[in-house]
Design a protein around this motif. Structure first.
Motif, mmCIF file in Angstrom:
data_model
loop_
_atom_site.group_PDB
_atom_site.id
_atom_site.type_symbol
_atom_site.label_atom_id
_atom_site.label_comp_id
_atom_site.label_asym_id
_atom_site.label_seq_id
_atom_site.Cartn_x
_atom_site.Cartn_y
_atom_site.Cartn_z
ATOM 1 N N ARG A 156 2.066 -8.945 -2.426
ATOM 2 C CA ARG A 156 1.799 -8.808 -0.998
ATOM 3 C C ARG A 156 3.019 -9.105 -0.136
ATOM 4 N NH1 ARG A 156 -3.683 -9.227 0.438
ATOM 5 N NH2 ARG A 156 -3.203 -10.546 2.189
ATOM 6 N N TYR A 180 -2.083 -1.675 -5.347
ATOM 7 C CA TYR A 180 -0.689 -1.991 -5.012
ATOM 8 C C TYR A 180 -0.509 -3.499 -4.818
ATOM 9 C CZ TYR A 180 -0.303 3.023 -3.954
ATOM 10 O OH TYR A 180 -0.326 4.380 -4.012
ATOM 11 N N GLN A 181 -1.518 -4.131 -4.184
ATOM 12 C CA GLN A 181 -1.413 -5.581 -3.984
ATOM 13 C C GLN A 181 -1.321 -6.291 -5.318
ATOM 14 O OE1 GLN A 181 -4.264 -7.413 -1.160
ATOM 15 N NE2 GLN A 181 -4.687 -5.289 -0.601
ATOM 16 N N GLU A 195 -0.499 6.922 0.929
ATOM 17 C CA GLU A 195 -0.415 6.010 -0.220
ATOM 18 C C GLU A 195 0.565 6.532 -1.280
ATOM 19 O OE1 GLU A 195 -1.709 3.122 0.380
ATOM 20 O OE2 GLU A 195 -2.480 4.063 2.199
ATOM 21 N N GLN A 234 -4.468 0.657 -2.062
ATOM 22 C CA GLN A 234 -3.827 -0.534 -1.496
ATOM 23 C C GLN A 234 -4.205 -1.778 -2.283
ATOM 24 O OE1 GLN A 234 -4.056 -1.090 2.711
ATOM 25 N NE2 GLN A 234 -3.009 0.843 3.144
ATOM 26 N N THR A 252 3.802 5.104 -0.155
ATOM 27 C CA THR A 252 4.023 3.713 -0.564
ATOM 28 C C THR A 252 4.360 3.626 -2.049
ATOM 29 O OG1 THR A 252 2.176 3.229 0.891
ATOM 30 C CG2 THR A 252 3.041 1.401 -0.395
ATOM 31 N N PHE A 259 2.270 -4.695 -7.044
ATOM 32 C CA PHE A 259 3.524 -4.886 -6.312
ATOM 33 C C PHE A 259 3.538 -6.185 -5.511
ATOM 34 C CE2 PHE A 259 3.155 -0.092 -6.190
ATOM 35 C CZ PHE A 259 4.063 0.124 -7.206
ATOM 36 N N ALA A 282 5.228 -10.550 -7.737
ATOM 37 C CA ALA A 282 4.537 -9.327 -8.106
ATOM 38 C C ALA A 282 4.306 -9.243 -9.606
ATOM 39 C CB ALA A 282 5.351 -8.115 -7.654
ATOM 40 N N TYR A 319 2.812 -3.249 0.641
ATOM 41 C CA TYR A 319 1.743 -2.491 -0.016
ATOM 42 C C TYR A 319 0.941 -1.652 0.956
ATOM 43 C CZ TYR A 319 -1.650 -5.749 1.890
ATOM 44 O OH TYR A 319 -2.416 -6.460 2.761
ATOM 45 N N ASP A 320 0.945 -2.039 2.265
ATOM 46 C CA ASP A 320 0.118 -1.317 3.221
ATOM 47 C C ASP A 320 0.920 -0.446 4.182
ATOM 48 O OD1 ASP A 320 1.307 -3.325 4.566
ATOM 49 O OD2 ASP A 320 -0.518 -4.146 5.470
ATOM 50 N N ARG A 368 -7.589 -10.454 -3.703
ATOM 51 C CA ARG A 368 -6.799 -9.341 -4.215
ATOM 52 C C ARG A 368 -7.676 -8.188 -4.695
ATOM 53 N NH1 ARG A 368 -2.604 -11.089 -8.195
ATOM 54 N NH2 ARG A 368 -1.039 -11.507 -6.614
ATOM 55 N N MET A 399 7.703 1.899 -3.419
ATOM 56 C CA MET A 399 7.590 0.625 -4.142
ATOM 57 C C MET A 399 8.080 0.747 -5.580
ATOM 58 S SD MET A 399 6.582 -1.615 -1.998
ATOM 59 C CE MET A 399 5.900 -3.062 -2.737
#
Lengths: 298, 598, 238
Positions: free
Chosen positions: A128, A122-123, A41, A119, A44, A126, A61, A226-227, B284, A48
């Motif tokens: 999806r 991040y979703q 992570e 994650q 990522t 940032f 985002a 994100y993943d 989300r 990102m």
């Protein structure tokens, strides 16, 4: 022949990224005996953030709506790495230090929670979307008939650079020596005045810097989202095990072996079964050499 | 008072069972066609998988992050057989579960791997199968297999959502019952021990490898069952239903609810499955919630949400582990077929050690040692720290292999026997440094010794057959007796780990006695005991010898050794420096030098 | 300079030390004696902060150090040579020794460091020859020398030695205790735990004898060697 060299070069460059993340695993493992499965992570987050600061984030985002300045690449990288370090420190302080009071095993389990938590965050920030980002520079290198893209060259140089710096840190500084000592015998280290809590914190800093840099340089060669970290987490963990858990530089060899296996399986057999082949081999290697390539056999 | 409480508690437990499943049974009457019915089917199917993880992770301590593999293998087999080959669904379902078991058996060598190494191979397994399903034309690639026929039992076909609702929850009840039986059996106790310490399990005769494989296959079977039913329920099978994320999901359900409790995983699977559905609206936040929940549970409630219930008064609790102490009052006439050396009062050596040596990388820990232990004898081993005393015990009990030499027990060469096989020959031992057995009660610990006499199949364990209840009753009687004999009566329900070290050592002896050994190896039993307790210990050892147990005693309380041993062996640097009666030893100058320095 | 008052220690729920008081003055060598399991090592471990104390007080140089973490106590100048040596096996002898000076790494004085290294090498010349060898590959006696050397590198105000003779042949034990005597002559106060009473009493001025976690009695070395009580603590009386 050209295909072979092409595959080998590709394998080495992706493998060196697995190796870098795996080094992060090992540094943390050595100081705390926990396996931080959320290591990917950091990867990522670094990648990102650079995307964000260079203005590449899609408008869906949340972060794209903040009035962030568009920064030159080098500065974006610096800021992203620093932010990743802050994230790692927060994770260490708020979650892992507490979980480590129970056991390294509990802390390793908590790191699975960290994967989901990060994650999820991040979703939100940032989005999806998935990105194909462009290389940092445009050039190509010819090597024995094979072509090496600029980003692959950068990846290799970064990996070599980080390994050299780490080597110097571990073998040429007193703090590095203390890290190695603490890895081997924490209680003995404490009676010499070495604080093991500090070592754990330091190891998270090192792991997050490496993780972020690895993510940043490999980003243009992968589909970034994100993943993305999860796949890295798994493959890097495989690399760490191959090299022998705790063996910092063995991890790089483990990573490259894994990268090569993957590239060759993908090139000669089928990209479809790439993972099946690589991970079957991993299981077989584990069964015959459970402590990794450099470990003593069982 | 105590018995009364116990009675209430058992009753409360059965009320909860009946109450819960009654609610489940009538729930559809109220819920009708709402989304709660399909939700509960999913919950049921997830619970079945998570129950397997109670045994595998909660009890045997193996963290699998690849259980979706077995869910998938079974689902694909039943789907393929019933769709492409039109095999009756009941047969295809059985074939699915068997297929999962077969795959489990094939990959079972990974159980040799410890901790993270095991975990990574389960992840790898999941990824291997995922990419096979995605790649093979047989499994329909990414499209999977569509149009799977509904499940049918002869003429009854499960078409309706409610049919699956009842099917799933009947299976949940069955799985909960079986899982409960498994974890509360001697087998379950054995798993709890081996998850913390192989050696402790081995010295009571538990075959660690087989036990782990059994636990693993049990969890595989439940995963397979859930997968096969799910395939017929959803009428389709696609690779994305069996990804690594699902594997993690099952583990999170178990951990959040309480991984050592069947009710815990039920709670965990309800909560997590519900949240997954509920958060679909604002998907989300779902991952953040998962992550936070897992972290918070791990840090603040390590025994899972069911652990919170521990704060309730005892009779409302659903025991997370069964530390219950059920004394058996009337004696059971059933006697075990003990080949008793003890009646024959001969003077033949029971144990003979010839030329025993052990080096550790150049250091000679034990060198060329000869001695024997005869029937009805207490033999003491003395020696300064590091003289090799414990090493001798490890060599005899098979935890270490000698570099040279021979160990003969009851006329049989046991030199290269694995530890559990040595134990089954009739050698019990205690440990000097107390092994971590965190969550066993005094009573359960004593029960463990019965392993030598348990003769039941796994099917008996699963259904808690009359045979197993008879043996369990006998074991409980024997364990109660031995606890009383060592002087721990009244502490049965206490946790082993919470006892003072002296009592832990007595508890170990009680365990060894339930084992009913021919030879008892005691490693520093008096360490941590006070003077009265030491006197009692000496008395106890004398009683045992009268009963015909031979004892080999390592102890640094020289007083004790001198007063109860018939013969003493003194070691220094792994070599015998003296052997003889206590009197001879006391006046031996070499012994004095070894202890005080020259 | 070190004073332990009414110390009580538990491992989890299990009490292993009861009401232990002792003290050591500058320049003294004091031995803690007693059979295996008497609690001697536990005392050292709780002084240095590796074990939490249940009650009691440890003062060093007039300051209360009870309950401080081990790394802080080490920085205050108490150095422990632990039981079983606890070397960093994969690191070289030199690295092990340098780690002994880690408490000073923030204000590192290379001249002082070289001086200290030479002091250790003079004490145990064989270590100089083997300075690049991994500690795990040394013999037991040499490992013990590294452990003591590592303990000295921090220029301790007080040295704690835990069972330094353990598993060593008599000749090596003599060599180790020769070093102990030398350190005493250099004025370093030493608190040592020893199973071989006669060996320890040849070097120590005073001793405390323990039995089952309690102080049995104490006195000067000469007094102890003569008492009958002393053998009792080991062999039990008749």
């Amino acid at each position: 022949m050209e295909l072979l060299i092409q595959l080998i070069l590709g394998g080495i460059s992706t493998g060196s990224i697995y190796g870098l993340i795996a080094i992060g695993y090992n540094v943390v493992y050595n100081s705390s005996r926990m396996v931080n499965f959320s290591q990917g992570e950091f990867f990522t987050f670094g990648a990102m953030l650079v995307l964000t600061f260079t203005g590449g984030l899609a408008s869906s985002a949340a972060l794209a709506h903040l009035p962030l300045p568009i920064l030159p690449l080098v500065i974006a990288i610096l800021i992203s790495v620093m932010a990743t370090v802050l994230l790692a420190l927060a994770a260490e302080r708020l979650v892992f230090r507490r979980a480590l009071k129970f056991s390294p095993f509990a802390a390793s389990n908590a790191s699975f929670g960290m994967i989901f938590l990060l994650q999820g965050v991040y979703q939100l920030i940032f989005g999806r979307d998935y990105y194909f980002t462009s290389s940092f520079m445009k050039f190509q290198v010819q090597f024995m008939g094979a072509t090496l893209a600029s980003q692959a060259v950068l990846v290799l140089l970064t990996a070599i650079g980080i390994v050299l710096i780490l080597w110097a840190y571990f073998f040429r500084t007193s703090q590095g020596l203390a890290m190695r000592a603490g890895a081997e015998n924490p209680d003995a280290a404490r009676i010499l005045g070495i604080s093991t809590t500090n070592l754990v914190r330091l190891s998270f800093i090192i792991a997050s810097v490496i993780g972020a840099l690895a993510g940043i340089v490999i980003a243009p060669m992968v589909i970034l989202g994100y993943d993305s970290g999860l796949a890295m987490t798994l493959k890097a963990f495989a690399a760490a095990i191959l090299g022998g858990l705790g063996n910092v530089f063995g991890a790089m060899v483990g990573g490259i072996v894994l990268g090569l296996m993957e590239a060759l399986a993908g090139g000669y057999i089928s990209t479809l079964y790439k993972d099946a082949i690589v991970f079957s081999l991993l299981i077989l290697i584990l069964l015959y050499r459970p402590t990794g390539i450099f470990g003593k056999s069982a | 008072m105590f018995y009364r409480k116990l009675f209430n508690r058992n009753k409360a437990k059965s009320y909860i069972w009946i109450g819960f499943f009654a609610i489940i049974a009538i729930f559809p009457l109220f819920a009708g066609e709402t989304r709660y019915v399909p939700l509960l089917v999913t919950i049921g199917l997830n619970t079945i998988i998570a129950l397997g993880l109670v045994v595998l992770f909660g009890y045997s301590g193996q963290l699998s992050l690849g259980h979706a593999t077995f869910v998938g293998v079974s689902a694909y087999i039943t789907a393929y057989l019933s769709t492409a080959l039109h095999v009756p669904t009941i047969l295809s379902l059985l074939a699915g579960v068997s297929g999962a078991l077969l795959v489990g058996l094939i990959v079972s060598p990974i159980l040799r791997l410890k901790r993270f190494y095991f975990t990574i191979s389960t992840i790898a397994l999941n990824l291997v199968f995922f990419s096979l399903w995605k790649g093979l034309p047989l499994t329909g690639r990414s499209m999977g297999i569509n149009g799977v026929p509904p499940f049918s039992l002869g003429i009854i076909t499960f078409n309706n959502i409610l049919d699956y609702y009842y099917l799933a929850w009947a299976l949940v009840a069955l799985s909960m019952w079986i899982t409960g039986n498994v974890i509360n059996s001697q087998f379950g106790r054995g798993l709890r021990v081996l998850s913390q310490d192989d050696a402790s399990a081995q010295v009571v005769g538990i075959n660690v490898t087989y036990s782990k494989i059994k636990a693993f296959l049990f969890s595989v079977a439940l995963a397979g069952l859930s997968g096969a039913v799910g395939a017929h329920y959803l009428r389709l099978v696609v690779p994305d239903m069996f990804t690594f994320s699902y594997s993690i999901g099952y583990i999170i359900m178990a951990i959040i609810g309480g991984v050592q409790s069947v009710w815990g995983v039920l709670l965990g699977s309800m909560l997590l499955t519900y949240i997954t559905e509920a958060f679909q609206v604002f998907v989300r936040f779902r991952d953040i919630f998962y992550g936070l929940a897992l972290i918070i549970v791990l840090i603040y409630v390590p025994s899972g949400l069911i652990g919170i219930l521990q704060f309730l008064p005892a009779r409302f609790r659903l025991a997370t582990s069964t530390a219950d102490f059920n004394p058996v009052k009337e004696k059971n006439p059933m006697q075990k077929e003990s080949i008793s050396l003890k009646q024959q009062n001969n003077v033949e050596p029971v144990l003979e050690v010839e030329g025993l040596s052990k080096n550790f990388g150049g250091v000679q820990a034990v060198s060329d040692l000869n001695f024997s232990v005869r029937c009805g004898q207490i033999k003491g081993i003395l020696g300064p720290n590091g003289a090799g005393k414990t090493t001798i015990f490890n060599l005899i009990s098979g935890l270490m292999t000698p570099s040279r030499g021979k160990i003969v027990f009851k006329g049989q060469d046991i030199t290269r026997y694995p530890p559990h096989a040595v134990a089954r020959q009739g050698i019990a031992r205690t440990f000097q440094v107390i092994r971590p057995l965190a969550d066993l009660s005094v009573f359960e610990n004593a029960l463990l010794g019965w392993e030598r006499w348990f003769k039941v199949g796994f099917h008996d364990i699963m259904i808690n057959s009359p045979k197993i209840r008879r043996q369990e009753a006998e074991a409980r009687r024997c364990a109660s007796e031995n606890i009383e004999l060592v002087g721990l009566k009244g502490t049965e329900a206490k946790m082993f780990a919470k006892l003072p070290v002296g009592q832990q050592k007595l508890n170990q002896i009680a365990r060894a006695l339930t084992f009913d050994p021919d030879l008892l190896l005691l490693d520093e039993p008096a360490g941590g005991l006070n003077d009265t307790e030491i006197k009692n210990l000496a008395e106890l050892l004398r009683t045992l010898v009268k009963r015909g147990v031979c004892i080999l005693l390592v102890e640094h309380n020289v007083n004790l050794v001198m007063s109860i041993c018939d013969e003493i062996l003194v070691l220094d640097f792994g070599e015998k420096i003296a052997e003889g009666t206590p009197k001879e030893i006391r006046s031996n100058p070499k012994v004095k030098a070894a202890y005080l320095g020259e | 300079m070190l004073e332990v008052k009414n110390l009580e220690v538990c491992y989890g729920a299990i009490q292993v030390l009861w009401d232990v008081s002792l003290n050591i003055d500058s320049g003294e060598v004091v031995a803690l004696l007693g059979a295996n399991g008497a609690g001697k090592s536990t005392i050292l471990k709780s002084i240095i902060g590796l074990l939490p104390t249940k009650s009691g007080k440890v003062t060093f140089d007039g300051r209360d150090i009870t309950g401080l973490p081990a790394e802080n106590i080490a920085r205050r100048g108490i150095s422990l040579v632990p039981e079983g040596r606890q070397l960093f096996g994969s690191l070289s002898v030199l690295e092990n020794l340098l780690l002994g000076a880690y408490v000073h790494h923030r204000k590192l004085d290379t001249r002082k460091l070289a001086q200290d290294l030479n002091f250790v090498y003079d004490l145990f010349p064989v270590l100089k020859e083997r300075s690049e060898t991994a500690a795990a590959n040394l013999s037991g006696g040499q490992q013990q020398m590294v452990a003591i050397g590592r303990g000295l590198m921090s220029r301790p105000k007080l040295l704690l030695l835990d069972e330094v003779s353990l598993g060593l042949a008599p000749l090596l034990i003599k060599e180790i205790y020769k070093a102990v005597n030398y350190l005493h002559s250099q004025g370093i106060p030493i608190l040592l735990v020893e199973q071989l009473a006669n060996v320890a009493l040849a070097s120590a001025q005073r001793a405390y004898v323990f039995q089952s976690g309690k102080l049995f009695f104490s006195g000067t070395a000469c007094e102890l060697l003569e008492t009958e009580k002393f053998t009792t603590a080991y062999f039990g009386g008749r």
